[in-house]
Design an enzyme around this catalytic site. Structure first.
Site, PDB file in Angstrom:
ATOM      1  N   GLU A  93       0.827  -1.203   0.000  1.00 22.47           N
ATOM      2  CA  GLU A  93       0.000   0.000   0.000  1.00 22.47           C
ATOM      3  C   GLU A  93       0.860   1.252   0.000  1.00 22.47           C
ATOM      4  OE1 GLU A  93      -1.953   1.380   3.584  1.00 22.47           O
ATOM      5  OE2 GLU A  93      -3.770   1.821   2.444  1.00 22.47           O
ATOM      6  N   ASP A 115      -0.605  -4.759   3.022  1.00 21.04           N
ATOM      7  CA  ASP A 115      -0.800  -3.479   3.675  1.00 21.04           C
ATOM      8  C   ASP A 115       0.016  -3.581   4.961  1.00 21.04           C
ATOM      9  OD1 ASP A 115      -3.695  -1.455   4.650  1.00 21.04           O
ATOM     10  OD2 ASP A 115      -1.530  -1.174   4.861  1.00 21.04           O
ATOM     11  N   LEU A 117       0.793  -1.689   7.456  1.00 23.51           N
ATOM     12  CA  LEU A 117       0.149  -1.263   8.691  1.00 23.51           C
ATOM     13  C   LEU A 117      -1.188  -0.631   8.361  1.00 23.51           C
ATOM     14  CD1 LEU A 117       1.041  -1.518  11.661  1.00 23.51           C
ATOM     15  CD2 LEU A 117       1.281   0.939  11.670  1.00 23.51           C
ATOM     16  N   GLU A 281      -6.262  -5.761   0.769  1.00 18.98           N
ATOM     17  CA  GLU A 281      -7.234  -5.738   1.877  1.00 18.98           C
ATOM     18  C   GLU A 281      -8.365  -6.722   1.606  1.00 18.98           C
ATOM     19  OE1 GLU A 281      -7.779  -1.425   1.816  1.00 18.98           O
ATOM     20  OE2 GLU A 281      -6.839  -1.262   3.783  1.00 18.98           O
TER      21      GLU A 281
HETATM   22  P1  P6P Z   1     -13.364   4.887   7.643  1.00 17.16           P
HETATM   23  C1  P6P Z   1      -8.122   2.213   7.825  1.00 17.16           C
HETATM   24  O1  P6P Z   1      -7.754   3.517   7.397  1.00 17.16           O
HETATM   25  C2  P6P Z   1      -8.924   1.559   6.710  1.00 17.16           C
HETATM   26  O2  P6P Z   1      -8.160   1.469   5.542  1.00 17.16           O
HETATM   27  C3  P6P Z   1      -9.408   0.195   7.154  1.00 17.16           C
HETATM   28  O3  P6P Z   1      -8.555  -0.393   8.071  1.00 17.16           O
HETATM   29  C4  P6P Z   1     -10.761   0.491   7.775  1.00 17.16           C
HETATM   30  O4  P6P Z   1     -11.676  -0.591   7.642  1.00 17.16           O
HETATM   31  C5  P6P Z   1     -11.249   1.704   6.978  1.00 17.16           C
HETATM   32  O5  P6P Z   1     -10.085   2.344   6.448  1.00 17.16           O
HETATM   33  C6  P6P Z   1     -11.982   2.683   7.865  1.00 17.16           C
HETATM   34  O6  P6P Z   1     -12.399   3.743   7.034  1.00 17.16           O
HETATM   35  O7  P6P Z   1     -13.765   5.718   6.433  1.00 17.16           O
HETATM   36  O8  P6P Z   1     -14.552   4.194   8.261  1.00 17.16           O
HETATM   37  O9  P6P Z   1     -12.540   5.638   8.664  1.00 17.16           O
END
Ligand code: P6P
Length: 336
Positions: A93, A115, A117, A281
């Site tokens: 990522e 990804d 982290l 993901e």
């Molecule tokens: P939102 C974390 O940034 C992420 O990529 C995932 O781990 C998580 O499910 C999602 O984004 C959360 O996004 O828009 O709900 O904050």
């Protein structure tokens, strides 16, 4: 099934011995992945004490601001995996394009996408974050230098292994190699992962739903109607579901895997493709969920039947208990 307390190293060797054609290379790859996980777990656990909190002035390919720990985790996993001598190409990522093996290092037969982290917006407030990864075999007779990004665009069902590391109250490695799902907990004093969740099976239906309710005003009709059904009694449970949402995919997916229910990051009017990335993901989480007896779709199609068209492509994700995912699909089909 392996007994609780089985060291990960024993599990990996015994799984290797179950596969007559196994060369031991995948076991070695996993060793390097796990070493990266231990190093990152240590950094996450000390984040407040050493200078790895906060943001860099960089952005990743998806336009997300890179946290220091994002970059640290990326660098550690890339370093350990490239030095394994088992990697053909990597995707991350945190890197715009495919990561090639430097000429001075031995190449191998595996493609790893990850990804390093995930959930980094939660790092600075000490909420669980995670690492997510998939492993593919490199196709035969390919020139790795010829459009390497394209070589990483594999079909979801081509994964030979997938897993995540959840850096939470404890550090848990959840892994599938296509023979079910097992989770291991790190004993940081011993420095080894031990089997704590053998042969995970997701309940056929749960009573927990996870979605960012902050996006309600942008939801498509089917999403709004489905979520409304979960808040009432006209649903598969005959009673209101509970809402839980961490905002870290690894934490939300791990809870869903163990307790059942459904996680949704659907497309909406603001982001028709949702937010999550297909390759590192949706694919690994879909492989793990299906191996545990659950289901994972983009709302319409099985995630593992899809092939991304670009490295950091986003995709809507609906995953969890089979009956819950089927219910959501019915709302979507009725809205079409
Ligand atoms: P939102 C974390 O940034 C992420 O990529 C995932 O781990 C998580 O499910 C999602 O984004 C959360 O996004 O828009 O709900 O904050």
């Amino acid at each position: 099934m392996y007994p609780i307390g089985t060291p990960l190293s024993h599990f990996v060797i015994q799984e290797q011995q179950r596969n007559p054609g196994a060369t031991g290379e995948f076991s070695r790859l996993l060793h390097h992945m796990v070493l990266g996980a231990k190093v990152v777990a240590n950094a996450v656990g000390h984040a407040g004490l050493v200078d790895v909190l906060g943001e860099t002035d960089g952005e990743n390919a998806s336009g997300d601001v890179q946290k220091k720990l994002d970059v640290y985790a990326h660098d550690r996993f890339v370093d350990h995996l490239l030095h394994s001598g088992l990697i053909a190409l990597m995707g991350s990522e945190e890197e715009d394009h495919a990561i090639l093996v430097p000429p001075d290092l031995e190449k191998g037969r595996y493609l790893v996408t990850m990804d390093p982290l995930d959930g980094s917006s939660n790092i600075d407030c000490n909420v669980s974050v995670g690492t997510i990864f998939s492993v593919f075999d490199v196709p035969d007779n390919v020139d790795l230098s010829d459009n390497p990004d394209q070589l990483l665009l594999r079909k979801g069902s081509d994964q030979i292994a997938a897993g995540y590391v959840l850096y939470g109250p404890s550090t848990i490695l959840c892994l599938t190699t296509g023979n079910g799902v097992n989770a291991f907990t790190l004993d940081s004093q011993v420095g080894e992962f031990f089997l704590t969740h053998p042969d995970i099976r997701i309940p056929e239906r749960g009573r927990i739903y996870a979605i960012n309710e902050g996006n309600t005003s942008a939801w498509e009709r089917w999403t709004a109607d489905y979520i409304a059904s979960l808040k009432g009694t006209d649903n598969g449970c005959g009673m209101p579901y509970t809402h839980r949402y961490v905002g870290s995919l690894v934490a939300d997916a791990h809870r869903t895997l163990l307790y059942g229910g459904i996680f949704l990051y659907p497309g909406d009017r603001n982001n028709p493709r949702g937010k999550l990335r297909t390759l590192y993901e949706a694919f690994p989480m879909a492989f793990l969920t299906e191996q545990a007896g659950g289901a994972a779709t983009d709302g319409h199609q099985r995630i593992l039947d899809l092939t991304p068209t670009e490295l950091h492509e986003r995709i809507p994700l609906v995953l969890g208990s089979r009956l819950d995912v089927e219910d959501a699909a019915r709302f979507l089909m009725e809205a079409v």
